[in-house]
Scaffold this active site. Structure first.
Site, PDB file in Angstrom:
ATOM      1  N   ASP A  47     -17.342  -0.656 -38.225  1.00 27.25           N
ATOM      2  CA  ASP A  47     -18.516   0.180 -38.512  1.00 27.25           C
ATOM      3  C   ASP A  47     -19.241   0.525 -37.205  1.00 27.25           C
ATOM      4  O   ASP A  47     -20.220   1.269 -37.211  1.00 27.25           O
ATOM      5  CB  ASP A  47     -19.448  -0.468 -39.546  1.00 27.25           C
ATOM      6  CG  ASP A  47     -20.001  -1.790 -39.089  1.00 27.25           C
ATOM      7  OD1 ASP A  47     -19.606  -2.278 -38.020  1.00 27.25           O
ATOM      8  OD2 ASP A  47     -20.852  -2.363 -39.820  1.00 27.25           O
ATOM      9  N   SER A  48     -18.705   0.037 -36.071  1.00 28.60           N
ATOM     10  CA  SER A  48     -19.174   0.505 -34.763  1.00 28.60           C
ATOM     11  C   SER A  48     -18.990   2.024 -34.669  1.00 28.60           C
ATOM     12  O   SER A  48     -19.552   2.657 -33.782  1.00 28.60           O
ATOM     13  CB  SER A  48     -18.412  -0.199 -33.631  1.00 28.60           C
ATOM     14  OG  SER A  48     -17.017  -0.127 -33.835  1.00 28.60           O
ATOM     15  N   ASP A  86     -14.116  -2.349 -42.008  1.00 29.54           N
ATOM     16  CA  ASP A  86     -15.395  -3.050 -42.140  1.00 29.54           C
ATOM     17  C   ASP A  86     -16.087  -2.716 -43.446  1.00 29.54           C
ATOM     18  O   ASP A  86     -16.147  -1.544 -43.847  1.00 29.54           O
ATOM     19  CB  ASP A  86     -16.330  -2.636 -40.994  1.00 29.54           C
ATOM     20  CG  ASP A  86     -16.309  -3.628 -39.855  1.00 29.54           C
ATOM     21  OD1 ASP A  86     -15.854  -4.774 -40.049  1.00 29.54           O
ATOM     22  OD2 ASP A  86     -16.758  -3.250 -38.750  1.00 29.54           O
ATOM     23  N   LYS A 116     -13.266  -6.546 -43.462  1.00 27.32           N
ATOM     24  CA  LYS A 116     -14.013  -7.500 -42.636  1.00 27.32           C
ATOM     25  C   LYS A 116     -15.458  -7.522 -43.121  1.00 27.32           C
ATOM     26  O   LYS A 116     -16.040  -6.463 -43.376  1.00 27.32           O
ATOM     27  CB  LYS A 116     -13.945  -7.124 -41.151  1.00 27.32           C
ATOM     28  CG  LYS A 116     -14.775  -8.074 -40.269  1.00 27.32           C
ATOM     29  CD  LYS A 116     -14.420  -7.969 -38.795  1.00 27.32           C
ATOM     30  CE  LYS A 116     -14.970  -6.767 -38.095  1.00 27.32           C
ATOM     31  NZ  LYS A 116     -16.454  -6.642 -38.123  1.00 27.32           N
ATOM     32  N   GLU A 118     -19.322  -9.220 -42.405  1.00 23.13           N
ATOM     33  CA  GLU A 118     -20.189  -9.942 -41.483  1.00 23.13           C
ATOM     34  C   GLU A 118     -20.982 -11.016 -42.212  1.00 23.13           C
ATOM     35  O   GLU A 118     -21.367 -10.835 -43.365  1.00 23.13           O
ATOM     36  CB  GLU A 118     -21.193  -8.974 -40.834  1.00 23.13           C
ATOM     37  CG  GLU A 118     -20.551  -8.018 -39.864  1.00 23.13           C
ATOM     38  CD  GLU A 118     -21.572  -7.167 -39.116  1.00 23.13           C
ATOM     39  OE1 GLU A 118     -22.799  -7.407 -39.238  1.00 23.13           O
ATOM     40  OE2 GLU A 118     -21.126  -6.248 -38.400  1.00 23.13           O
ATOM     41  N   GLU A 185     -18.246 -12.944 -32.400  1.00 24.90           N
ATOM     42  CA  GLU A 185     -18.780 -11.972 -31.434  1.00 24.90           C
ATOM     43  C   GLU A 185     -19.935 -12.574 -30.650  1.00 24.90           C
ATOM     44  O   GLU A 185     -20.886 -13.132 -31.242  1.00 24.90           O
ATOM     45  CB  GLU A 185     -19.255 -10.710 -32.200  1.00 24.90           C
ATOM     46  CG  GLU A 185     -19.819  -9.649 -31.269  1.00 24.90           C
ATOM     47  CD  GLU A 185     -19.984  -8.285 -31.934  1.00 24.90           C
ATOM     48  OE1 GLU A 185     -19.529  -8.101 -33.093  1.00 24.90           O
ATOM     49  OE2 GLU A 185     -20.570  -7.397 -31.285  1.00 24.90           O
TER      50      GLU A 185
HETATM   51  O1  KIV Z   1     -17.487  -2.694 -35.820  1.00 21.53           O
HETATM   52  C1  KIV Z   1     -16.785  -3.185 -34.934  1.00 21.53           C
HETATM   53  O2  KIV Z   1     -16.228  -2.482 -34.085  1.00 21.53           O
HETATM   54  C2  KIV Z   1     -16.638  -4.623 -34.908  1.00 21.53           C
HETATM   55  C3  KIV Z   1     -16.027  -5.238 -33.693  1.00 21.53           C
HETATM   56  C4  KIV Z   1     -16.977  -5.197 -32.574  1.00 21.53           C
HETATM   57  C5  KIV Z   1     -15.522  -6.609 -33.944  1.00 21.53           C
HETATM   58  O3  KIV Z   1     -17.035  -5.283 -35.816  1.00 21.53           O
END
Ligand code: KIV
Length: 281
Positions: A47-48, A86, A116, A118, A185
């Site tokens: 989600d970056s 994410d 993924k 968080e 992280e």
């Molecule tokens: O969103 C993302 O790119 C991430 C990585 C930094 C692990 O969660």
């Protein structure tokens, strides 16, 4: 991907054999193609993307629809890659059935192999339900960017003994619940090292030191497709942004001077003369 697509058990075997796991983010078709051709083990649709692709200040504005849209493009670019997508902000906090439904959408509509999620304690119930729905889950502890406002900024986490101990307990609990991989992280290297040796599942670090079972970097950080400072934990292997600007500047200069398009870029027809066309109009 050079070899056959990895599976969740393939990642355990890599850890057992002490082979480092390579993960990189990708958000679109060409990025995924590049990651796949480079032979990485896992492509993360992070989600970056909210920050590096959509220009938001943080990841909290990213929606399920954004994640599905970008995951689909990544799947098209890397048809045989192991893709993790994410779960965006709030997608796991509005009730268990909503969380399972959202995870399922990333798999069924987005084409991801795993999701993924968080967070520690506050995400346990949703993660357990998603694992029980047979959806492979990657955990994410340490600096969890969706909680940036609660954490007070992008800072190194678990710096004191108490919070490091909490992180260790959360990592163990996530493993018990059934995640198959953990991202850590921005935590002290000693903690990344300890958790990697303590867990039997692979631990992928980003700013968590060199002893993690693998590493992940953000596509735009590693290729230098951005302006501004890099986080301390990132390493830039190429500087593509200045080259992109130079390329566009050259194009603009040639359009303005008339050098582009030249004969090479235009189509000629033998079938008619412009004078004959004039008679028809
Ligand atoms: O969103 C993302 O790119 C991430 C990585 C930094 C692990 O969660």
């Amino acid at each position: 991907m050079g070899e056959d697509k990895l599976t969740t058990t393939g990642f355990f075997r890599k850890k057992e054999r002490q082979e480092k796991i390579v993960m990189v983010t990708a958000y679109d078709f060409p990025g995924a193609q590049a990651a796949a051709q480079a032979g990485v083990d896992v492509v993360l649709v992070g989600d970056s993307l909210g920050m590096v692709v959509l220009g938001y200040e943080s990841t909290v504005l990213v929606t399920m629809e954004d994640m599905i849209h970008h995951s689909k493009a990544v799947r098209r670019g890397a048809p045989s890659a192991f893709i993790v997508a994410d779960m965006p902000f709030l997608s796991c906090h509005l009730g268990i059935s909503e969380s399972v439904k959202n995870a399922g959408r990333l798999i069924q509509e987005g084409g991801a192999d795993a999701v993924k999620i968080e967070g520690g304690r506050t995400s346990f119930a949703a993660i357990e339900a998603i694992c029980n729905a047979q959806i492979p889950v990657v955990g994410h502890l340490g600096l969890t960017p969706q909680s940036v406002y609660q954490l007070g900024g992008y800072k190194v986490q678990s710096k004191d003994e108490q919070s490091a101990a909490t992180t260790i307990k959360e990592a163990r609990r996530l493993q018990e619940i059934g995640i198959f991989m953990l991202v850590m992280e921005c935590v002290p290297a000693a903690l990344g090292s300890f958790v990697s040796s303590d867990l039997h599942i692979p631990v992928i670090g980003i700013g968590a030191g060199q002893d993690c079972d693998g590493q992940v970097l953000v596509f735009h950080d590693l290729l230098g497709i951005k302006t501004g400072d890099l986080p301390k934990f990132a390493k830039q292997y190429q500087q593509l942004f200045p080259e992109m600007v130079t390329g566009i500047e050259s194009y603009a200069a040639e359009v303005r001077s008339g050098a582009f398009p030249s004969k090479e870029q235009q189509y000629e027809v033998a079938g008619y003369e412009i004078q004959d066309l004039m008679k028809l109009t």
